[in-house]
Scaffold this motif. Sequence first.
Motif, PDB file in Angstrom:
ATOM      1  N   LEU A 129       0.913  -1.190   0.103  1.00 49.94           N
ATOM      2  CA  LEU A 129      -0.444   0.075  -0.180  1.00 49.94           C
ATOM      3  C   LEU A 129       0.832   1.059   0.177  1.00 49.94           C
ATOM      4  O   LEU A 129       1.979   1.442   0.699  1.00 49.94           O
ATOM      5  CB  LEU A 129      -0.879   0.170   1.418  1.00 49.94           C
ATOM      6  CG  LEU A 129      -1.700   1.281   1.515  1.00 49.94           C
ATOM      7  CD1 LEU A 129      -2.851   1.321   0.596  1.00 49.94           C
ATOM      8  CD2 LEU A 129      -1.856   0.804   2.837  1.00 49.94           C
ATOM      9  N   PHE A 130       0.718   2.089  -0.571  1.00 52.51           N
ATOM     10  CA  PHE A 130       1.320   3.005  -1.399  1.00 52.51           C
ATOM     11  C   PHE A 130       0.239   4.280  -0.339  1.00 52.51           C
ATOM     12  O   PHE A 130      -0.836   4.227  -1.003  1.00 52.51           O
ATOM     13  CB  PHE A 130       1.776   3.815  -2.553  1.00 52.51           C
ATOM     14  CG  PHE A 130       3.038   2.805  -2.696  1.00 52.51           C
ATOM     15  CD1 PHE A 130       4.364   3.769  -2.020  1.00 52.51           C
ATOM     16  CD2 PHE A 130       3.082   2.085  -3.803  1.00 52.51           C
ATOM     17  CE1 PHE A 130       5.603   2.889  -2.769  1.00 52.51           C
ATOM     18  CE2 PHE A 130       4.123   1.075  -3.977  1.00 52.51           C
ATOM     19  CZ  PHE A 130       5.426   1.959  -3.060  1.00 52.51           C
ATOM     20  N   VAL A 131       0.473   5.569   0.643  1.00 53.87           N
ATOM     21  CA  VAL A 131      -0.432   5.864   1.030  1.00 53.87           C
ATOM     22  C   VAL A 131       0.395   7.589   0.508  1.00 53.87           C
ATOM     23  O   VAL A 131       1.247   7.489   1.678  1.00 53.87           O
ATOM     24  CB  VAL A 131      -1.056   5.988   2.322  1.00 53.87           C
ATOM     25  CG1 VAL A 131      -1.654   6.904   2.910  1.00 53.87           C
ATOM     26  CG2 VAL A 131      -1.214   4.143   2.354  1.00 53.87           C
ATOM     27  N   THR A 132      -0.074   8.560  -0.013  1.00 60.56           N
ATOM     28  CA  THR A 132       0.190   9.599  -0.073  1.00 60.56           C
ATOM     29  C   THR A 132      -0.573  10.790   0.908  1.00 60.56           C
ATOM     30  O   THR A 132      -2.081  10.258   0.647  1.00 60.56           O
ATOM     31  CB  THR A 132      -0.010  10.331  -1.515  1.00 60.56           C
ATOM     32  OG1 THR A 132       0.426   9.202  -2.159  1.00 60.56           O
ATOM     33  CG2 THR A 132       0.859  11.665  -1.112  1.00 60.56           C
ATOM     34  N   VAL A 133      -0.252  10.951   1.781  1.00 68.94           N
ATOM     35  CA  VAL A 133      -0.984  11.909   3.031  1.00 68.94           C
ATOM     36  C   VAL A 133      -0.844  13.461   3.405  1.00 68.94           C
ATOM     37  O   VAL A 133       0.676  13.557   2.927  1.00 68.94           O
ATOM     38  CB  VAL A 133      -0.364  11.877   4.170  1.00 68.94           C
ATOM     39  CG1 VAL A 133      -0.907  12.566   5.383  1.00 68.94           C
ATOM     40  CG2 VAL A 133      -0.563  10.263   5.188  1.00 68.94           C
ATOM     41  N   GLU A 134      -2.161  13.779   2.761  1.00 68.77           N
ATOM     42  CA  GLU A 134      -1.701  15.744   1.852  1.00 68.77           C
ATOM     43  C   GLU A 134      -1.213  16.364   3.309  1.00 68.77           C
ATOM     44  O   GLU A 134      -2.809  15.774   4.234  1.00 68.77           O
ATOM     45  CB  GLU A 134      -2.639  16.159   1.045  1.00 68.77           C
ATOM     46  CG  GLU A 134      -2.729  15.146  -0.279  1.00 68.77           C
ATOM     47  CD  GLU A 134      -1.171  15.696  -0.998  1.00 68.77           C
ATOM     48  OE1 GLU A 134      -0.593  17.246  -0.361  1.00 68.77           O
ATOM     49  OE2 GLU A 134      -0.799  15.529  -2.171  1.00 68.77           O
ATOM     50  N   SER A 164       7.887  20.100   0.045  1.00 71.62           N
ATOM     51  CA  SER A 164       8.726  20.891   0.651  1.00 71.62           C
ATOM     52  C   SER A 164       7.456  21.666   1.296  1.00 71.62           C
ATOM     53  O   SER A 164       7.188  22.016   2.373  1.00 71.62           O
ATOM     54  CB  SER A 164       9.200  22.113   0.243  1.00 71.62           C
ATOM     55  OG  SER A 164       9.218  23.021  -0.849  1.00 71.62           O
ATOM     56  N   SER A 165       6.041  21.066   0.804  1.00 70.72           N
ATOM     57  CA  SER A 165       4.801  21.379   1.313  1.00 70.72           C
ATOM     58  C   SER A 165       4.349  20.588   2.768  1.00 70.72           C
ATOM     59  O   SER A 165       2.794  21.337   2.714  1.00 70.72           O
ATOM     60  CB  SER A 165       3.860  22.370   0.246  1.00 70.72           C
ATOM     61  OG  SER A 165       4.484  22.147  -1.014  1.00 70.72           O
ATOM     62  N   GLY A 166       4.823  19.961   2.700  1.00 69.44           N
ATOM     63  CA  GLY A 166       4.253  18.708   3.738  1.00 69.44           C
ATOM     64  C   GLY A 166       4.001  17.384   3.142  1.00 69.44           C
ATOM     65  O   GLY A 166       3.003  17.032   4.396  1.00 69.44           O
ATOM     66  N   THR A 167       3.218  17.354   2.205  1.00 71.13           N
ATOM     67  CA  THR A 167       3.420  15.954   1.755  1.00 71.13           C
ATOM     68  C   THR A 167       4.047  15.125   2.101  1.00 71.13           C
ATOM     69  O   THR A 167       5.325  14.916   1.836  1.00 71.13           O
ATOM     70  CB  THR A 167       2.992  15.731   0.012  1.00 71.13           C
ATOM     71  OG1 THR A 167       2.332  17.024  -0.442  1.00 71.13           O
ATOM     72  CG2 THR A 167       2.091  14.698   0.339  1.00 71.13           C
TER      73      THR A 167
END
Length: 176
Positions: A129-134, A164-167
């Motif tokens: 599972l790849f989870v991208t947390v925005e 660099s925006s927190g993702t």
Amino acid sequence: MIEKLQPHKPKYTAFVATSVDGRISLTEKTLPDWNSQEDRQFLHQSLSHMDAVVVGRKTYEAAAKHLRKRITYVFSSRPTTLCHRESVTFVNPVRVDLEKLFQDHKNVAVLGGGMAYRFMLENHLLDELFVTVEPLIFGRGTPMFTGGTKTTRLDLLSSRPLNSSGTLLLHYRINH
Ligand SMILES: NC(=O)c1ccc[n+]([C@@H]2O[C@H](COP(=O)([O-])OP(=O)(O)OC[C@H]3O[C@@H](n4cnc5c(N)ncnc54)[C@H](OP(=O)(O)O)[C@@H]3O)[C@@H](O)[C@H]2O)c1
């Protein structure tokens, strides 16, 4: 001694973009427009290594234009078993042997939404599972795994910032 040949098993990998509070969508009919450019690039690159994708009927309707170009399996309760339309197969997942259906593929991408992720997970058809947390909190919207009945443990394989925006990109192995 003659070894018995095992049937081929594809590798199943899910990709999901989520808010910090675990929501994957704010509107049913459209794809997310709040995930980062870097997440989109990551998904695009990853899909070039996949030979089939699995989605729920609602996600298919939101993304049919893109998914029609691929070998796509769409979960729906509408077909009795299977219904083929060019490269797209509509599947009633509770009436079809999915392991047999997917056996000719090497890499299967599970692209959601919440119902499709949950069904694949609970039926042991998810390896990674790849989870991208925005960096967002919605407080509403579609949950990542809808209607689950079991708890699943995951092993973290890697984590890295995508920008660099927190993702953040988290990569897990499912510990069945
Ligand atoms: N953030 C992300 O990474 C991401 C990824 C994908 C999707 N999304 C978003 O998520 C939203 C959709 O998610 P969702 O959970 O509402 O819907 P979904 O999983 O895309 O589709 C649900 C539909 O799939 C079919 N289905 C799923 N499991 C089934 C089962 N076990 N048996 C029979 N049919 C089954 C049913 O279709 P029928 O009604 O035809 O029976 C059900 O109504 C969309 O807004 C989409 O844009 C976000």
